[in-house]
Write an enzyme that holds these catalytic residues in place. Structure first.
Site, mmCIF file in Angstrom:
data_model
loop_
_atom_site.group_PDB
_atom_site.id
_atom_site.type_symbol
_atom_site.label_atom_id
_atom_site.label_comp_id
_atom_site.label_asym_id
_atom_site.label_seq_id
_atom_site.Cartn_x
_atom_site.Cartn_y
_atom_site.Cartn_z
ATOM 1 N N GLY A 268 0.776 -1.225 0.000
ATOM 2 C CA GLY A 268 0.000 0.000 0.000
ATOM 3 C C GLY A 268 0.810 1.278 0.000
ATOM 4 N N ARG B 188 -5.641 3.722 -15.176
ATOM 5 C CA ARG B 188 -5.687 4.446 -13.901
ATOM 6 C C ARG B 188 -6.349 5.826 -13.995
ATOM 7 N NH1 ARG B 188 -2.007 5.709 -10.921
ATOM 8 N NH2 ARG B 188 -2.903 4.881 -9.020
ATOM 9 N N CYS C 25 -13.257 4.498 -28.008
ATOM 10 C CA CYS C 25 -14.522 5.165 -28.297
ATOM 11 C C CYS C 25 -15.374 5.336 -27.047
ATOM 12 C CB CYS C 25 -15.260 4.408 -29.389
ATOM 13 S SG CYS C 25 -14.404 4.613 -30.946
HETATM 14 N N1 LLP Z 1 -1.205 -7.010 -0.810
HETATM 15 C C1 LLP Z 1 -2.510 -7.170 -1.100
HETATM 16 C C2 LLP Z 1 -3.256 -8.207 -0.409
HETATM 17 C C3 LLP Z 1 -3.123 -6.353 -2.067
HETATM 18 O O1 LLP Z 1 -4.407 -6.513 -2.341
HETATM 19 C C4 LLP Z 1 -2.369 -5.371 -2.727
HETATM 20 C C5 LLP Z 1 -2.980 -4.502 -3.736
HETATM 21 C C6 LLP Z 1 -1.005 -5.249 -2.395
HETATM 22 C C7 LLP Z 1 -0.468 -6.074 -1.435
HETATM 23 C C8 LLP Z 1 -0.115 -4.256 -3.064
HETATM 24 O O2 LLP Z 1 -0.537 -2.944 -2.901
HETATM 25 P P1 LLP Z 1 0.411 -1.738 -3.367
HETATM 26 O O3 LLP Z 1 1.675 -1.811 -2.558
HETATM 27 O O4 LLP Z 1 0.688 -1.917 -4.803
HETATM 28 O O5 LLP Z 1 -0.390 -0.533 -3.095
HETATM 29 N N2 LLP Z 1 -5.051 -0.859 -9.312
HETATM 30 C C9 LLP Z 1 -4.853 0.068 -8.220
HETATM 31 C C10 LLP Z 1 -4.166 -0.581 -7.050
HETATM 32 C C11 LLP Z 1 -4.902 -1.797 -6.535
HETATM 33 C C12 LLP Z 1 -4.188 -2.504 -5.428
HETATM 34 C C13 LLP Z 1 -4.845 -3.780 -5.110
HETATM 35 N N3 LLP Z 1 -4.199 -4.519 -4.079
HETATM 36 C C14 LLP Z 1 -4.103 1.288 -8.743
HETATM 37 O O6 LLP Z 1 -3.777 1.338 -9.936
HETATM 38 O O7 LLP Z 1 -3.867 2.236 -8.010
#
Ligand code: LLP
Length: 391
Positions: A216, A296, A326
Site C-alpha cells: 500500500g 488508472r 470510443c
Molecule cells: N497485498 C494485497 C493483499 C493487495 O491486495 C495489494 C494490492 C497489495 C499487497 C499491493 O498494494 P500496493 O503496494 O501496490 O499498493 N489498481 C490500483 C491498485 C490496486 C491494489 C490492489 N491490491 C491502482 O492502480 O492504483
C-alpha cells in the site's frame, strides 16, 4: 546511454511500455533495507506488474512474491521463485483454486471464516494464515481502500476468537496474521496505527510465526504530492516489531507486500500524438493509446506526469490528453500545461510501471503494447506487441 524515445518507438512500435532496470533494482534495495531488523521479508505484490523479466530482477534482489490467484502463483513458480518464497492472499477464492495453490506447496492466507472452515476440509492439519480487517483503511481512491467497515476484505479484527475456534474445529494451525489496508497510502501514521491493531490481534493467536502488514505504500505522482519517508517509517515499524517479539516471547517474522512502490517509477508509457484539435474552448491532444493500455486515469482519476519528449521546449499550452478508445472518459489528463503538440510527437506518461500493463485490456479490439526493458546492455524486448491473431 542516451536513449531517444523516438528511436525506441521506431524499433518497437507505438505505444510502448518502457522499464528502467536500474530504477527497479534501486527500489527493491531501498524497500529491503528500510526496516533495520532481521527476519523482515519483502514480498512483491506481482499484480502490480507481472512481466517475467521484471519478476526475475525482483527475485535476484531477494524479494519474495505476494500472489492473489493461481495464475500468479504459476507465473512466479515459472520465474524461478520457490514455493516457500510465495505467499497466496486471495479474496473470495473458491475451493479448486485454493486446493491447487496448496498442492503447489504455497502457503495460503484465507480472508473469511467460511473460507477458513473450507480450507480445513481441503487440507486438514495444515498451517494457514488469516487476513484481518483492522478497521482502519486508507488509499488514493475509494476503490482501493481495503480496510475499514466499508471493505469486503478480511475477518473483522474483533472476531479473531471465532477464527481460532473455527481453526481448532477444522484441525488447522493459524500460523500468521495479515492485513492490507489500502493502496497509495502516503501517511506513515495510518500504517503504524493499523500495524498496532494487527499486532494486538497477533498476540491473541498462540501459534503465529509471522505478521504480514500488506502493501500500500504510495508514490508521489503529481507535483506537490507527499512523499512517504520510508526510512523514518522503517525505524518506527521496527520499534513496534521489537516490542511485539518481547511481549510475546516469540521469534516472530514480519512481512510487507509492496507492489506500487517496487515498480511504479521504473515505467513509462510512450504514446504518439495522432490528432490535435483546437476547439473553441479546449485543446484536445489525441494519442494512439487509451484506457485500454493505462486505465488508472479513467478508473480512479489518477494523475500521471506527461511530457512532450519530441518538442520539450515549445510554447506551453493548456490541453486535454486523450486516447483513441470510443468512450468520452478515455482521457489521460485534463487541463495540463504541455509544450505545444503536433501530430507525430511522442508523449511520455510517467510512473506507469505499476498497474499499467497489468490492468491493460483489448477493449475495442486493439492490441496491448509491447514492453521493453532498458538495462546495461541497452533495450531488450520483454513482451512483444500483440497482433491481430492474438486478438
Ligand atoms: N497485498 C494485497 C493483499 C493487495 O491486495 C495489494 C494490492 C497489495 C499487497 C499491493 O498494494 P500496493 O503496494 O501496490 O499498493 N489498481 C490500483 C491498485 C490496486 C491494489 C490492489 N491490491 C491502482 O492502480 O492504483
Amino acid at each position: 546511454m542516451t536513449l531517444v524515445p523516438g528511436d525506441l518507438l521506431a524499433q518497437f512500435g507505438s505505444p510502448l511500455y518502457v522499464y528502467d532496470e536500474a530504477e527497479l533494482r534501486h527500489r527493491c534495495r531501498a524497500i529491503r533495507d528500510a526496516v533495520p531488523l532481521s527476519d523482515v521479508d519483502v514480498l512483491y505484490a506481482m499484480k502490480a506488474n507481472a512481466n517475467p523479466a521484471l519478476l526475475q530482477i525482483v527475485r535476484e534482489e531477494g524479494l519474495g512474491i505476494d500472489a492473489v490467484s493461481l495464475g500468479e502463483v504459476r507465473r512466479a513458480l515459472r520465474c524461478g521463485f520457490s514455493a516457500d518464497r510465495i505467499s497466496f492472499n486471495g479474496n473470495n477464492v473458491g475451493d479448486s483454486e485454493m486446493s491447487a495453490v496448496r498442492k503447489a506447496g504455497v502457503h495460503v492466507t484465507v480472508d473469511s471464516l467460511s473460507q477458513l472452515a473450507r480450507f480445513g476440509r481441503l487440507a486438514p492439519g495444515a498451517r494457514v494464515a488469516i487476513r484481518i480487517n483492522p478497521d482502519i483503511g486508507d488509499g488514493h481512491h475509494d476503490h482501493v481502500i481495503t480496510g475499514g467497515p466499508a471493505s469486503k476484505f478480511g475477518i473483522e479484527h474483533r472476531r479473531v476468537g471465532e477464527a481460532l475456534d473455527v481453526a481448532t474445529r477444522a484441525g488447522l494451525v493459524i500460523d500468521g496474521v495479515q492485513h492490507h489496508i489500502g493502496s497509495g497510502v502516503l501517511d506513515a501514521e495510518v500504517f503504524l496505527k493499523a500495524m498496532d491493531v494487527l499486532l494486538s490481534v497477533a498476540a491473541r493467536v498462540p501459534d503465529h510465526r509471522f505478521v504480514d502488514f500488506g502493501g500500500g505504500f504510495g508514490v508521489p505522482y503529481a507535483p506537490g504530492d507527499a512523499t512517504l519517508d520510508l526510512m523514518g517509517f522503517g525505524a518506527r515499524a521496527a520499534e513496534l516489531m521489537i516490542a511485539h517479539r518481547e511481549a510475546t516471547g516469540r521469534d516472530v517474522g514480519f512481512r510487507f507486500e509492496p507492489g506500487r512502490l517496487v515498480v511504479a517509477t521504473c515505467g513509462t508509457l510512450y504514446v504518439t500524438v495522432t490528432a490535435v484539435k483546437r476547439h473553441q474552448q479546449q485543446v484536445w491532444v489525441g494519442t494512439d493509446s487509451g484506457f485500454n493500455h493505462l486505465l488508472r486515469p479513467a478508473l480512479y482519476g489518477s494523475y500521471h506526469a506527461i511530457e512532450n519528449v519530441t518538442s520539450p521546449d515549445g510554447p506551453l499550452e493548456t490541453v486535454n490528453v486523450a486516447g483513441n478508445v470510443c468512450e468520452a472518459g478515455d482521457v489521460f489528463a485534463r487541463e495540463r500545461s504541455l509544450p505545444r503538440c503536433r501530430d507525430g510527437d511522442v508523449l511520455a506518461i510517467r510512473d506507469t510501471g505499476a498497474y499499467g500493463w497489468s490492468m491493460a485490456s483489448t477493449y475495442n479490439l486493439r492490441a496491448r503494447p509491447a514492453e521493453v526493458l532498458i538495462g546495461e546492455g541497452g533495450p531488450q524486448l520483454i513482451r512483444p506487441r500483440e497482433d491481430e491473431e492474438d486478438l
